[in-house]
Each structure stands twice: as structure tokens, then as C-alpha cells.
Design an enzyme around this catalytic site. Structure first.
Site, PDB file in Angstrom:
ATOM      1  N   GLY A  23       0.758  -1.247  -0.128  1.00  0.00           N
ATOM      2  CA  GLY A  23       0.271   0.052  -0.002  1.00  0.00           C
ATOM      3  C   GLY A  23       0.727   1.213   0.014  1.00  0.00           C
ATOM      4  N   GLY A  48       5.704   3.987  -8.573  1.00  0.00           N
ATOM      5  CA  GLY A  48       6.280   2.871  -8.627  1.00  0.00           C
ATOM      6  C   GLY A  48       5.304   1.712  -8.834  1.00  0.00           C
ATOM      7  N   HIS A  49       4.420   1.809  -7.862  1.00  0.00           N
ATOM      8  CA  HIS A  49       3.251   0.690  -7.954  1.00  0.00           C
ATOM      9  C   HIS A  49       2.398   0.751  -9.022  1.00  0.00           C
ATOM     10  CE1 HIS A  49       3.733   1.328  -3.470  1.00  0.00           C
ATOM     11  NE2 HIS A  49       4.068   0.100  -3.504  1.00  0.00           N
TER      12      HIS A  49
HETATM   13  P1  AMP Z   1       6.123  -2.601  -1.673  1.00  0.00           P
HETATM   14  O1  AMP Z   1       4.795  -1.669  -1.494  1.00  0.00           O
HETATM   15  O2  AMP Z   1       7.183  -1.512  -1.292  1.00  0.00           O
HETATM   16  O3  AMP Z   1       6.127  -3.858  -0.890  1.00  0.00           O
HETATM   17  O4  AMP Z   1       6.266  -2.639  -3.208  1.00  0.00           O
HETATM   18  C1  AMP Z   1       5.261  -3.235  -3.908  1.00  0.00           C
HETATM   19  C2  AMP Z   1       5.792  -3.646  -5.287  1.00  0.00           C
HETATM   20  O5  AMP Z   1       6.234  -2.420  -5.961  1.00  0.00           O
HETATM   21  C3  AMP Z   1       7.166  -4.504  -5.302  1.00  0.00           C
HETATM   22  O6  AMP Z   1       7.170  -5.339  -6.260  1.00  0.00           O
HETATM   23  C4  AMP Z   1       8.062  -3.539  -5.275  1.00  0.00           C
HETATM   24  O7  AMP Z   1       9.409  -3.942  -6.046  1.00  0.00           O
HETATM   25  C5  AMP Z   1       7.407  -2.436  -6.444  1.00  0.00           C
HETATM   26  N1  AMP Z   1       8.030  -1.201  -6.461  1.00  0.00           N
HETATM   27  C6  AMP Z   1       8.283  -0.489  -5.135  1.00  0.00           C
HETATM   28  N2  AMP Z   1       8.999   0.717  -5.471  1.00  0.00           N
HETATM   29  C7  AMP Z   1       9.253   0.842  -6.770  1.00  0.00           C
HETATM   30  C8  AMP Z   1       9.766   1.776  -7.764  1.00  0.00           C
HETATM   31  N3  AMP Z   1      10.054   2.830  -7.435  1.00  0.00           N
HETATM   32  N4  AMP Z   1       9.963   1.150  -9.035  1.00  0.00           N
HETATM   33  C9  AMP Z   1       9.218   0.112  -9.460  1.00  0.00           C
HETATM   34  N5  AMP Z   1       8.696  -0.752  -8.710  1.00  0.00           N
HETATM   35  C10 AMP Z   1       8.677  -0.562  -7.429  1.00  0.00           C
END
Ligand code: AMP
Length: 301
Positions: free
Chosen positions: A31, A36-37
Site C-alpha cells: 500500500g 512505482g506501484h
Molecule cells: P511495496 O509496496 O514497497 O512492498 O512494493 C510493492 C511492489 O512495488 C514491489 O514489487 C516493489 O518492488 C514495487 N516497487 C516499489 N517501489 C518501486 C519503484 N520505485 N519502481 C518500481 N517498482 C517499485
């Protein structure tokens, strides 16, 4: 967009989509959605999938209770963002729905790679990650699952788990989305003070420097690592955790660069720990802004 809190209902919704002939594109997150998400969600949409997004702050992967408490949560905002990004199913279970008997007695062993780098700095982290990802993938069923290269070691471990345990998913790696100055987007960035935020560009600069060295012909892993460590050390607000240059297939430290490799860095800025990584340029390969994970299907490839 349909919002679902109940694991079995999420399973049924994914099953129904498949029965009607639609492929499921699953994007697991914790969340606090950012660009990025959004990149992962867009990749799933562009692939023509029904987009299923999960939002779950997984307690198993936090080694510090304070870090878990401080993790940003805001389901209402995430719901609005997910709707605007074209998500079809938002799965947001409670902790008790995911772990009704508390901490699960059965977990996924991430193997030796799970003990290195992030795994060494955060003991138990990848066991927690793979355990929740296994649960989520079991609920989502056969699908494409999208993960960011921002967490390259996690992506590699999820890919290995799916491969070695015959999980019926296609693991899709998506490129890292960055701020204007190169800082990789992360939910943790909001915790940086203005000074720490300025200092945090050292991570991207260390990776850029590694790429430049390779482009100029440097092949010695130690020299590339030393250059990265020097760049972080030059930033008074940064405390280096690790720098690494690994073979992209084996994740072993590179002695002499002779194939696709990835540079990784982790450092603390005050109380905030940030990680970043980039594929190093390779003859005939891509540069660090658009490089895909070796051996993984790459979006758009
Ligand atoms: P998180 O919510 O931080 O656990 O991330 C969920 C997904 O989003 C994971 O697969 C992360 O690698 C991806 N993610 C987080 N930050 C980025 C970003 N800056 N660029 C690309 N993917 C991202």
C-alpha cells in the site's frame, strides 16, 4: 473496482475472471501507493489482464516492531488511487484474515540467497516475504504476477520460488521508477528530512558511477564496489550498509565482470534505510535505466 477483505472471496473473484477467459494480472503491495506501484499496475493492464492489487502490510517481513508500526497505512487513499489507475480488484485483508492462528508455523525457506545482502541486514525478512507471497499467489491462482526491480533480490527470490516450487505464475519484472534526481520511489522516502532527501541522491549517484566505470572498461568487481562505497562515504548524512556487484544469474559476488551483473546499495539516512540497484551496462546489453532482470520476462520485451 471491487474491494475485497476476505481471502476466499479474493480467490473466487480471480477464479471467476479466469473462467470468463480473462488472464489475471496480480500486483502485491504493502500500500501507500506511488508511481512505482502504478508502473506495475500499468504493465498488468497493458498485458490485457484483469488487474488484481493486494494491499497488505505483512508483519512477518519486518524485523523491527518500530519499523512495522511506522509503516505508512492509508487504505482510503489507496482505494482512490487504485480506482484511478484502473485496478479491477483490490484485495486488502486484515492481519487476522491472513494469519488467523497468528504467526504461521509453516514458512518458505528462501535458501542461501535469502541470507545475503538484504537478508543479512534484515534476518528473517525474505522468509516473511516469500511466505506471504506464496499465500497471496495461492489465493490469486494461475496468473501473471508483477514485481519491481527496485527490490531486485526480492524479485529474484520470488522468481526462484515460483520456478523451484512449480507455482503456476509467470513472474514479471518491471523497471524502477525514479524521482527527477534519480532517487527510486519508495514509501519510505516520505520519512526523510529535507536534508536527508537531498543526501539520498548518493544512492543513485553510486550506481551511476558504477555504470560509468564499467562503460569505461573497468571489469574488477572490487574496484567497482570501492567506487560505490566512496561515493556513499562522501555524503555525511549517509551511513553505508552494503554495496555489492553480483552476477545476475547466480547472485554471487562478481570477481571479474564477464556477463550481466547488477550493482546494489543500501544505506541509512537518519532513521530511514533505503536500498537501490541497477543492472550494469554490458556489451550488447541495455543501460541501467531500462535493463531487465536476466532470465525474467520483461515487460514490453
Ligand atoms: P511495496 O509496496 O514497497 O512492498 O512494493 C510493492 C511492489 O512495488 C514491489 O514489487 C516493489 O518492488 C514495487 N516497487 C516499489 N517501489 C518501486 C519503484 N520505485 N519502481 C518500481 N517498482 C517499485
Amino acid at each position: 473496482m471491487e474491494m475485497i477483505a476476505e481471502p476466499e472471496r479474493f480467490r473466487r473473484a480471480c477464479d471467476e475472471a479466469r473462467r470468463s477467459g480473462t488472464e489475471v494480472g496480480f500486483v502485491p503491495t504493502m500500500g501507500d501507493l506511488h508511481q512505482g506501484h502504478a508502473r506495475l499496475i500499468k504493465a498488468a493492464r497493458d498485458d490485457g489482464c484483469l488487474v488484481a492489487l493486494s494491499v497488505f502490510v505483512n508483519p512477518l517481513q519486518f524485523d523491527s516492531a518500530a519499523d512495522l508500526r511506522a509503516y505508512p497505512r492509508g487504505l482510503e487513499r489507496d482505494r482512490v488511487v487504485a480506482t484511478s489507475l484502473g485496478v479491477d480488484l483490490l484485495f486488502a485483508p486484515s492481519e487476522s484474515a491472513m494469519y488467523p492462528r497468528g504467526r504461521p508455523g509453516i514458512s518458505v525457506d528462501p535458501g542461501l540467497l535469502g541470507e545475503r545482502l538484504e537478508g543479512s541486514s534484515r534476518p528473517g525478512h525474505f522468509r516473511g516475504v516469500l511466505t506471504v507471497v506464496a499465500k497471496l499467489l495461492n489465493l490469486a491462482g494461475p496468473c501473471r504476477a508483477y514485481f519491481g526491480e527496485k527490490d531486485a533480490q526480492q524479485l529474484a527470490l520470488v522468481w526462484r520460488m515460483a520456478d523451484e516450487l512449480n507455482v503456476p505464475v509467470q513472474v514479471m519484472g518491471c523497471p524502477t521508477v525514479r524521482e527527477f534526481d534519480g532517487l527510486a520511489l519508495s514509501s519510505r522516502n516520505a520519512r526523510l528530512s529535507p536534508q536527508e532527501r537531498r543526501a539520498s541522491v548518493a544512492l543513485f549517484e553510486a550506481l551511476s558511477e558504477a555504470a560509468t566505470q564499467v562503460r569505461q572498461g573497468e571489469r574488477r568487481g572490487d574496484v567497482i564496489r570501492a567506487g560505490m562505497a566512496r561515493r556513499i562515504a562522501a555524503e555525511p548524512l549517509a551511513a553505508l550498509d552494503y554495496v555489492a556487484v553480483v552476477d545476475e544469474r547466480t547472485w554471487e559476488d562478481v570477481g571479474q565482470l564477464d556477463g550481466p551483473a547488477r550493482a546494489l546499495v543500501a544505506a541509512r539516512f537518519g532513521a530511514t534505510r533505503l536500498i537501490d540497484n541497477a543492472r550494469l551496462p554490458w556489451s550488447g546489453g541495455e543501460d541501467m535505466h531500462n535493463g531487465g532482470m536476466h532470465g525474467l520476462p520483461r515487460e514490453g520485451a
